[in-house]
Design an enzyme around this catalytic site. Structure first.
Site, PDB file in Angstrom:
ATOM      1  N   ILE A 124       0.877  -1.068   0.037  1.00  0.00           N
ATOM      2  CA  ILE A 124      -0.018  -0.060   0.092  1.00  0.00           C
ATOM      3  C   ILE A 124       1.035   1.111  -0.018  1.00  0.00           C
ATOM      4  CG2 ILE A 124      -1.754   1.306   1.333  1.00  0.00           C
ATOM      5  CD1 ILE A 124      -3.027  -1.001   0.522  1.00  0.00           C
ATOM      6  N   ASP A 138       6.428   2.337  -1.440  1.00  0.00           N
ATOM      7  CA  ASP A 138       6.191   1.203  -0.592  1.00  0.00           C
ATOM      8  C   ASP A 138       6.493   1.801   0.848  1.00  0.00           C
ATOM      9  OD1 ASP A 138       5.917  -1.456  -1.008  1.00  0.00           O
ATOM     10  OD2 ASP A 138       7.922  -2.102  -0.823  1.00  0.00           O
ATOM     11  N   TRP A 153      10.894  -3.094   7.600  1.00  0.00           N
ATOM     12  CA  TRP A 153      10.385  -2.106   6.397  1.00  0.00           C
ATOM     13  C   TRP A 153      10.827  -0.908   6.627  1.00  0.00           C
ATOM     14  CZ3 TRP A 153       8.576   1.309   9.734  1.00  0.00           C
ATOM     15  CH2 TRP A 153       7.980   0.849  10.944  1.00  0.00           C
ATOM     16  N   ASN A 154      11.789  -0.542   7.375  1.00  0.00           N
ATOM     17  CA  ASN A 154      11.934   0.892   7.433  1.00  0.00           C
ATOM     18  C   ASN A 154      12.891   1.709   6.527  1.00  0.00           C
ATOM     19  OD1 ASN A 154      14.020  -0.262   9.205  1.00  0.00           O
ATOM     20  ND2 ASN A 154      14.242   1.577  10.143  1.00  0.00           N
ATOM     21  N   PRO A 170      12.474  -9.902   2.723  1.00  0.00           N
ATOM     22  CA  PRO A 170      12.002  -8.528   3.017  1.00  0.00           C
ATOM     23  C   PRO A 170      10.794  -8.488   4.198  1.00  0.00           C
ATOM     24  CG  PRO A 170      11.261  -8.982   0.917  1.00  0.00           C
ATOM     25  CD  PRO A 170      12.034 -10.186   1.415  1.00  0.00           C
ATOM     26  N   GLU A 214       6.706  -8.008   5.005  1.00  0.00           N
ATOM     27  CA  GLU A 214       5.470  -8.074   4.267  1.00  0.00           C
ATOM     28  C   GLU A 214       4.987  -6.810   3.827  1.00  0.00           C
ATOM     29  OE1 GLU A 214       2.184 -10.768   5.892  1.00  0.00           O
ATOM     30  OE2 GLU A 214       3.542 -10.336   7.674  1.00  0.00           O
ATOM     31  N   THR A 251      11.225 -10.034  18.263  1.00  0.00           N
ATOM     32  CA  THR A 251      11.495 -11.015  17.300  1.00  0.00           C
ATOM     33  C   THR A 251      13.172 -11.478  17.269  1.00  0.00           C
ATOM     34  OG1 THR A 251      10.020  -9.632  15.865  1.00  0.00           O
ATOM     35  CG2 THR A 251      11.103 -11.481  14.776  1.00  0.00           C
ATOM     36  N   GLU A 277      20.444  -7.185  14.717  1.00  0.00           N
ATOM     37  CA  GLU A 277      20.438  -5.595  14.781  1.00  0.00           C
ATOM     38  C   GLU A 277      19.081  -4.987  15.339  1.00  0.00           C
ATOM     39  OE1 GLU A 277      23.015  -3.625  14.544  1.00  0.00           O
ATOM     40  OE2 GLU A 277      24.195  -4.979  13.390  1.00  0.00           O
ATOM     41  N   GLY A 304      16.081  -3.068  18.136  1.00  0.00           N
ATOM     42  CA  GLY A 304      15.475  -1.519  18.579  1.00  0.00           C
ATOM     43  C   GLY A 304      16.318  -0.690  19.502  1.00  0.00           C
ATOM     44  N   CYS A 341      15.837   3.236  13.717  1.00  0.00           N
ATOM     45  CA  CYS A 341      16.109   2.530  14.693  1.00  0.00           C
ATOM     46  C   CYS A 341      17.255   3.282  15.792  1.00  0.00           C
ATOM     47  CB  CYS A 341      17.025   1.197  14.620  1.00  0.00           C
ATOM     48  SG  CYS A 341      18.473   1.663  13.345  1.00  0.00           S
ATOM     49  N   GLY A 357      21.010  -5.337  20.353  1.00  0.00           N
ATOM     50  CA  GLY A 357      21.852  -6.180  19.273  1.00  0.00           C
ATOM     51  C   GLY A 357      22.965  -7.024  19.723  1.00  0.00           C
ATOM     52  N   GLU A 362      27.802  -4.950  12.062  1.00  0.00           N
ATOM     53  CA  GLU A 362      27.744  -4.764  10.650  1.00  0.00           C
ATOM     54  C   GLU A 362      28.616  -3.673  10.153  1.00  0.00           C
ATOM     55  OE1 GLU A 362      23.751  -4.281   9.553  1.00  0.00           O
ATOM     56  OE2 GLU A 362      23.417  -6.398   8.983  1.00  0.00           O
TER      57      GLU A 362
HETATM   58  P1  NAP Z   1      10.034  -6.972  13.397  1.00  0.00           P
HETATM   59  O1  NAP Z   1       8.431  -6.908  13.648  1.00  0.00           O
HETATM   60  O2  NAP Z   1      10.790  -7.689  14.316  1.00  0.00           O
HETATM   61  O3  NAP Z   1      10.173  -7.538  11.798  1.00  0.00           O
HETATM   62  C1  NAP Z   1      11.536  -7.668  11.223  1.00  0.00           C
HETATM   63  C2  NAP Z   1      11.323  -8.790  10.356  1.00  0.00           C
HETATM   64  O4  NAP Z   1      11.372  -9.975  10.645  1.00  0.00           O
HETATM   65  C3  NAP Z   1      10.248  -8.897   9.158  1.00  0.00           C
HETATM   66  O5  NAP Z   1      10.859  -9.030   8.037  1.00  0.00           O
HETATM   67  C4  NAP Z   1       9.318  -9.811   9.836  1.00  0.00           C
HETATM   68  O6  NAP Z   1       8.387 -10.142   8.928  1.00  0.00           O
HETATM   69  C5  NAP Z   1      10.394 -10.779  10.294  1.00  0.00           C
HETATM   70  N1  NAP Z   1       9.905 -11.706  11.438  1.00  0.00           N
HETATM   71  C6  NAP Z   1       8.813 -11.402  12.062  1.00  0.00           C
HETATM   72  N2  NAP Z   1       8.554 -12.453  13.069  1.00  0.00           N
HETATM   73  C7  NAP Z   1       9.698 -13.295  12.564  1.00  0.00           C
HETATM   74  C8  NAP Z   1      10.042 -14.736  13.117  1.00  0.00           C
HETATM   75  N3  NAP Z   1       9.303 -15.289  13.822  1.00  0.00           N
HETATM   76  N4  NAP Z   1      11.070 -15.158  12.646  1.00  0.00           N
HETATM   77  C9  NAP Z   1      11.864 -14.798  11.432  1.00  0.00           C
HETATM   78  N5  NAP Z   1      11.250 -13.410  10.930  1.00  0.00           N
HETATM   79  C10 NAP Z   1      10.346 -12.981  11.530  1.00  0.00           C
HETATM   80  O7  NAP Z   1      10.360  -5.555  13.065  1.00  0.00           O
HETATM   81  P2  NAP Z   1       9.675  -4.307  12.577  1.00  0.00           P
HETATM   82  O8  NAP Z   1       8.439  -3.856  13.219  1.00  0.00           O
HETATM   83  O9  NAP Z   1       9.549  -4.900  10.873  1.00  0.00           O
HETATM   84  O10 NAP Z   1      10.924  -3.116  12.231  1.00  0.00           O
HETATM   85  C11 NAP Z   1      10.907  -2.196  13.118  1.00  0.00           C
HETATM   86  C12 NAP Z   1      12.153  -2.650  14.367  1.00  0.00           C
HETATM   87  O11 NAP Z   1      13.385  -2.980  13.636  1.00  0.00           O
HETATM   88  C13 NAP Z   1      12.135  -1.584  15.415  1.00  0.00           C
HETATM   89  O12 NAP Z   1      12.470  -2.159  16.549  1.00  0.00           O
HETATM   90  C14 NAP Z   1      13.567  -1.133  14.859  1.00  0.00           C
HETATM   91  O13 NAP Z   1      14.405  -0.252  15.702  1.00  0.00           O
HETATM   92  C15 NAP Z   1      14.430  -2.235  14.263  1.00  0.00           C
HETATM   93  N6  NAP Z   1      15.394  -1.745  13.498  1.00  0.00           N
HETATM   94  C16 NAP Z   1      16.739  -2.067  13.823  1.00  0.00           C
HETATM   95  C17 NAP Z   1      17.751  -1.675  13.409  1.00  0.00           C
HETATM   96  C18 NAP Z   1      19.099  -1.883  13.654  1.00  0.00           C
HETATM   97  O14 NAP Z   1      19.998  -1.687  12.845  1.00  0.00           O
HETATM   98  N7  NAP Z   1      19.377  -1.987  14.937  1.00  0.00           N
HETATM   99  C19 NAP Z   1      17.566  -1.079  11.855  1.00  0.00           C
HETATM  100  C20 NAP Z   1      16.326  -0.924  11.428  1.00  0.00           C
HETATM  101  C21 NAP Z   1      15.028  -1.237  12.342  1.00  0.00           C
HETATM  102  P3  NAP Z   1       6.989  -9.507   8.538  1.00  0.00           P
HETATM  103  O15 NAP Z   1       7.270  -7.914   8.971  1.00  0.00           O
HETATM  104  O16 NAP Z   1       6.880  -9.857   7.129  1.00  0.00           O
HETATM  105  O17 NAP Z   1       5.980 -10.262   9.452  1.00  0.00           O
END
Ligand code: NAP
Length: 498
Positions: free
Chosen positions: A33, A101, A159-160, A184, A186, A240, A258, A260, A292, A466, A470
């Site tokens: 979307i 996206d 997704w960010n 990636p 969803e 996660t 890596e 939150g 993050c 984390g 990287e």
């Molecule tokens: P998320 O819900 O943890 O999802 C991240 C990825 O993991 C998505 O591709 C998700 O798939 C997948 N996933 C979910 N459950 C899983 C499982 N049980 N096994 C394997 N993969 C699984 O995080 P988000 O809400 O997308 O992203 C936001 C978070 O990312 C924030 O906490 C942010 O701080 C963190 N982040 C950290 C960094 C860093 O470098 N430290 C950089 C960017 C973002 P789906 O979404 O398709 O379900």
């Protein structure tokens, strides 16, 4: 060379990359979307469990094939450099696609695309310069430490910032001689699929990169548990990451996490306030706070608290909120309406905790933004650092401002969080900056700047932010196994037990 269909030329094909072939996924349909207006951008049949098995099997074969495993590093480097060139060639398409996206502004996505190209070029350089070591011997032998590929690496991203985080994993993993299965999020599968097309056009041998959009709980989990996946490199939320870490522990598999953050930004009484205000706003509100490293807890010296708070609120009210494609817009929509609603709920909770909302704190009332996932940049104060609002990651355009009176109290409160990703310090006293920077528990500390990132500089989080590092010169090592080699030099047989 395979045909490349870039998003603007042929629309967005409903195909995913599985083991070198572009196929219709066997999983459910995902709809991407555009969060600027709620309209669908593309419908993609996602990967199913059978696609995971095929991608991993192809990755295993491709990574073990001598044509890749034994390919001299300078020749692997050529493919990575070609990928960098193609990312640059398609940069306008890629930036526009990512803006549709994710909602990020075009300025932000253009910068992310440039960063992805830079990452491929950097790790092409790593290929060429990566050395094994001759270690000091203690006997009649020559000893060496060499680094070898792991095999199949699963790269799972949020997704960010898809194209930049994809590059951060795919480039070093390929440079080290592995194959990669990229999953990636969803909500944002499109740019990762475009990266798959670029890899094909660059001549990456089939099977070395698969791109499997699909749900985390099914496709992500299947990848992590797959017995032939030798390493998982994950970026996403801490809960996660913890679940993935548990599976990795069962498999005794290396994992990079890596995660939150809830990063402090500190303004001392001798700071250049104009610079500090600009840096704080950029640190929290760029990418609509979905970063993050967002500086979401702002500690200000009590003596200048009211002045800084007033300036922050005034500057925040002046930020331009709108579609990421509009020139001059600084704050785009959030990635998805569901996520926007979650951020709104967390601001409501801040109110119930006693927080004073000085600006924002609501969906904009401009009717032209009504269909998008917008939320106004928000500044809250009146809470203590122990409030849930100050402890939990919001991942949206929401900052909390807190006063401090002395350095000891400040360091204690800044570190009083489960996270340890980043920190900003604004001061003209470099002795103090260094002293405080060394005491802050974080992987990155910015002094008189914020959110500047270089692929040449290692990036990591500590505590619940984390595990593993990287980027940087050693970034390629994270995708290798270390092996020791001893070459006997004895003229005589080894003495038995002696
Ligand atoms: P998320 O819900 O943890 O999802 C991240 C990825 O993991 C998505 O591709 C998700 O798939 C997948 N996933 C979910 N459950 C899983 C499982 N049980 N096994 C394997 N993969 C699984 O995080 P988000 O809400 O997308 O992203 C936001 C978070 O990312 C924030 O906490 C942010 O701080 C963190 N982040 C950290 C960094 C860093 O470098 N430290 C950089 C960017 C973002 P789906 O979404 O398709 O379900």
């Amino acid at each position: 060379m395979a045909e490349v269909r870039t998003p603007t030329r042929d629309g967005i094909p409903d195909e995913i990359l599985v083991g070198g072939e572009w196929v219709t996924g066997t999983g459910p349909v995902l709809e991407s979307i555009d969060p600027a207006n709620g309209e669908p951008v593309a419908r993609i049949r996602s990967a199913g469990p059978a696609d995971v098995d095929r991608a991993v099997a192809a990755g295993l074969t491709a990574s073990a094939d001598p044509s890749w495993r034994d390919r001299p590093p300078h020749q692997r480097a050529r493919i990575l450099a070609r990928m960098a060139d193609l990312i640059e060639r398609y940069s306008d398409d890629l930036a526009r696609l990512q803006t549709r996206d994710t909602g990020k502004t075009l300025a932000e996505t253009t910068a992310l695309v440039a960063s992805a190209a830079g990452t491929f070029r950097f790790f092409a350089g790593s290929c060429e310069t990566f050395e094994s070591e001759v270690t000091p011997s203690r006997g009649q032998y020559l000893s060496m430490s060499v680094h070898e590929p792991i095999g199949v690496v699963a790269a799972i991203n949020p997704w960010n910032s898809p194209i930049a985080s994809d590059a951060q994993k795919v480039a070093p993993a390929l440079a080290a001689g592995n194959s990669v299965v990229l999953k990636p999020a969803e909500w944002t599968p499109l740019v990762s699929l475009a990266l798959g097309r670029i890899a094909t056009e660059a001549g990456l041998p089939a099977g070395l990169l698969s791109v499997l959009p699909g749900s985390g709980s099914e496709i992500g989990d299947a990848l992590v548990r797959h017995p032939d996946v030798g390493k998982v490199s994950f970026t996403g939320g801490t809960s996660t990451g913890r679940a993935i870490g548990r599976v990795a522990a069962e498999k005794i598999m290396p994992v990079a996490l890596e995660l939150g953050g809830k990063s402090p930004t500190i303004v001392f009484d001798d700071a250049d306030v104009e610079h500090a205000v600009a840096g704080i706003l950029y640190g929290i509100f760029s990418s609509s706070g979905q970063s993050c490293v967002a500086g979401s807890r702002i500690f200000v010296d009590q003596r200048m608290y009211t002045d800084v708070l007033d300036r922050l609120v005034e500057a925040t009210r002046a930020l331009r909120v709108g579609s990421g494609t509009e020139p001059g817009v600084q704050v785009g929509p959030l990635v998805h309406h569901e996520h926007r609603d979650r951020v709104a709920q967390l601001v409501e909770r801040a109110r119930t905790e006693g927080g004073r909302v000085h600006c924002g704190g609501r969906i904009p009332d401009d009717p032209s933004l009504g269909a998008g996932a917008y939320y106004l940049p928000t500044i809250i104060d009146g809470l203590t650092n122990s409030a849930a609002t100050c402890q939990e990651e919001i991942f949206g355009p929401v900052a909390v401002v807190l006063p401090f009176t002395d350095e000891e109290e400040l360091v204690r409160e800044a570190n009083d969080t489960v996270y340890g990703l980043a920190c900003g310090i604004w001061t003209s006293d470099y002795r103090r900056a260094l002293r405080v920077a060394r005491r802050i528990e974080a992987g990155t500390v910015w002094i008189n700047t914020y959110k500047q990132l270089s692929v040449a500089t290692p990036f990591s989080g500590v505590k619940e932010s984390g595990l593993g590092t990287e980027k940087g010169r050693a970034g390629i090592r994270a995708y290798t196994r270390q092996k020791s080699l001893y070459f006997g030099l004895n003229e005589d047989p080894l003495p038995w037990a002696g």
